[in-house]
Design a protein around this motif. Sequence first.
Motif, short mmCIF file in Angstrom:
data_model
loop_
_atom_site.label_atom_id
_atom_site.label_comp_id
_atom_site.label_asym_id
_atom_site.label_seq_id
_atom_site.Cartn_x
_atom_site.Cartn_y
_atom_site.Cartn_z
N SER A 85 1.17 -1.57 0.04
CA SER A 85 -0.15 -0.15 0.22
C SER A 85 0.88 1.17 -0.16
CB SER A 85 -1.17 -0.02 1.27
OG SER A 85 -1.78 1.22 1.34
N LEU A 86 2.33 1.14 1.15
CA LEU A 86 2.50 2.39 0.35
C LEU A 86 3.87 3.03 -0.58
CD1 LEU A 86 4.53 2.10 4.49
CD2 LEU A 86 4.66 4.79 2.84
N PHE A 87 4.52 1.65 -1.53
CA PHE A 87 4.44 1.38 -2.83
C PHE A 87 3.68 2.60 -3.75
CE2 PHE A 87 5.60 -0.05 -6.86
CZ PHE A 87 6.08 0.01 -7.03
N LEU A 88 2.40 1.08 -3.58
CA LEU A 88 1.30 2.17 -4.56
C LEU A 88 1.05 3.76 -4.31
CD1 LEU A 88 -0.57 -1.02 -4.70
CD2 LEU A 88 0.53 -0.19 -6.53
N SER A 89 0.92 4.56 -3.23
CA SER A 89 1.03 5.26 -2.63
C SER A 89 1.96 6.79 -3.33
CB SER A 89 0.73 5.46 -0.92
OG SER A 89 0.61 6.95 -0.63
N CYS A 90 3.25 5.92 -2.70
CA CYS A 90 4.34 7.04 -3.38
C CYS A 90 4.17 6.49 -4.97
CB CYS A 90 5.51 6.34 -2.88
SG CYS A 90 6.15 6.13 -1.44
N THR A 91 4.14 5.39 -5.45
CA THR A 91 4.10 5.94 -6.78
C THR A 91 3.06 6.49 -7.67
OG1 THR A 91 4.39 2.85 -6.51
CG2 THR A 91 3.78 3.98 -9.35
N GLN A 92 1.85 7.06 -6.73
CA GLN A 92 0.93 7.67 -7.19
C GLN A 92 1.62 9.25 -6.95
OE1 GLN A 92 -2.69 7.71 -4.97
NE2 GLN A 92 -4.15 7.85 -6.72
N ASP A 93 1.87 9.60 -5.74
CA ASP A 93 2.18 11.00 -5.84
C ASP A 93 3.24 10.92 -6.74
OD1 ASP A 93 0.30 11.44 -3.53
OD2 ASP A 93 1.87 10.59 -2.04
N ILE A 94 4.03 10.35 -7.01
CA ILE A 94 5.25 10.51 -7.73
C ILE A 94 4.82 11.32 -9.24
CG2 ILE A 94 7.56 10.12 -9.28
CD1 ILE A 94 8.13 8.64 -7.05
N ALA A 95 3.80 10.61 -9.45
CA ALA A 95 3.03 10.28 -10.73
C ALA A 95 2.27 11.78 -11.17
CB ALA A 95 2.00 9.17 -11.43
N LYS A 96 1.48 11.59 -9.85
CA LYS A 96 0.83 13.20 -9.80
C LYS A 96 1.75 14.30 -9.91
CE LYS A 96 -2.46 11.85 -6.23
NZ LYS A 96 -3.18 11.90 -5.19
N LEU A 97 2.66 14.16 -9.87
CA LEU A 97 3.80 15.42 -9.60
C LEU A 97 4.76 15.35 -10.77
CD1 LEU A 97 6.18 14.45 -6.91
CD2 LEU A 97 4.64 17.18 -6.61
N SER A 98 4.62 14.75 -11.61
CA SER A 98 5.30 14.79 -12.87
C SER A 98 3.95 14.90 -14.13
CB SER A 98 5.57 12.98 -13.20
OG SER A 98 6.09 13.00 -12.43
N PHE A 99 2.62 14.40 -14.35
CA PHE A 99 1.92 14.95 -14.65
C PHE A 99 0.66 15.60 -14.77
CE2 PHE A 99 3.80 10.59 -15.35
CZ PHE A 99 5.17 10.81 -16.81
N ASP A 100 0.97 15.98 -13.56
CA ASP A 100 -0.95 16.40 -13.17
C ASP A 100 -0.51 18.07 -14.19
OD1 ASP A 100 -3.40 17.10 -12.48
OD2 ASP A 100 -2.42 17.73 -10.34
N ARG B 81 -3.07 24.72 -11.19
CA ARG B 81 -2.61 25.35 -9.96
C ARG B 81 -1.74 24.07 -9.00
NH1 ARG B 81 -8.45 24.68 -6.59
NH2 ARG B 81 -8.93 23.72 -8.72
N THR B 82 -1.80 23.55 -9.40
CA THR B 82 -0.47 22.56 -9.36
C THR B 82 0.76 22.58 -9.69
OG1 THR B 82 -0.80 20.74 -11.06
CG2 THR B 82 -2.17 20.65 -8.77
N PRO B 83 1.85 22.16 -8.72
CA PRO B 83 3.11 22.53 -9.43
C PRO B 83 3.80 21.30 -9.49
CG PRO B 83 3.25 21.93 -6.88
CD PRO B 83 1.72 21.96 -7.31
N SER B 84 3.15 20.74 -10.87
CA SER B 84 3.97 19.27 -11.47
C SER B 84 5.33 20.02 -12.32
CB SER B 84 3.19 18.75 -12.07
OG SER B 84 2.47 19.66 -13.35
#
Length: 71
Positions: A6-21, A25-28
Motif C-alpha cells: 500500500s505504501l509503495f502504491l501510494s508513493c507511486t501515485q504521488d510521483i505520477a501526480k507530481l510529474s504529469f498533472d 494550480r498544481t506544481p507539477s
Amino acid sequence: MILRHSLFLSCTQDIAKLSFDTNKRTPSIKNMMAAVDDLSLVSLLLERFAIRQLPSARKRLIQRLWVPFSV
C-alpha cells in the motif's frame, strides 16, 4: 506485507501526480516545463536571479539554452 504494498502504491501515485498533472494550480513537472518554455519568464528570471554577465555573454547563454528546446 499489505502495508508495504500500500505504501509503495501510494508513493507511486504521488510521483505520477507530481510529474504529469496538468491542472494549472498544481506544481507539477509538466507545468514547470511549460513555464520554462515561456521566453519572457525565462528572461525575467535571468534578469532577477542570474549572476551578472556581459551582455554579449548573456545573449549567447540564452541562445545556447533555447536551441535544444526549439528543435
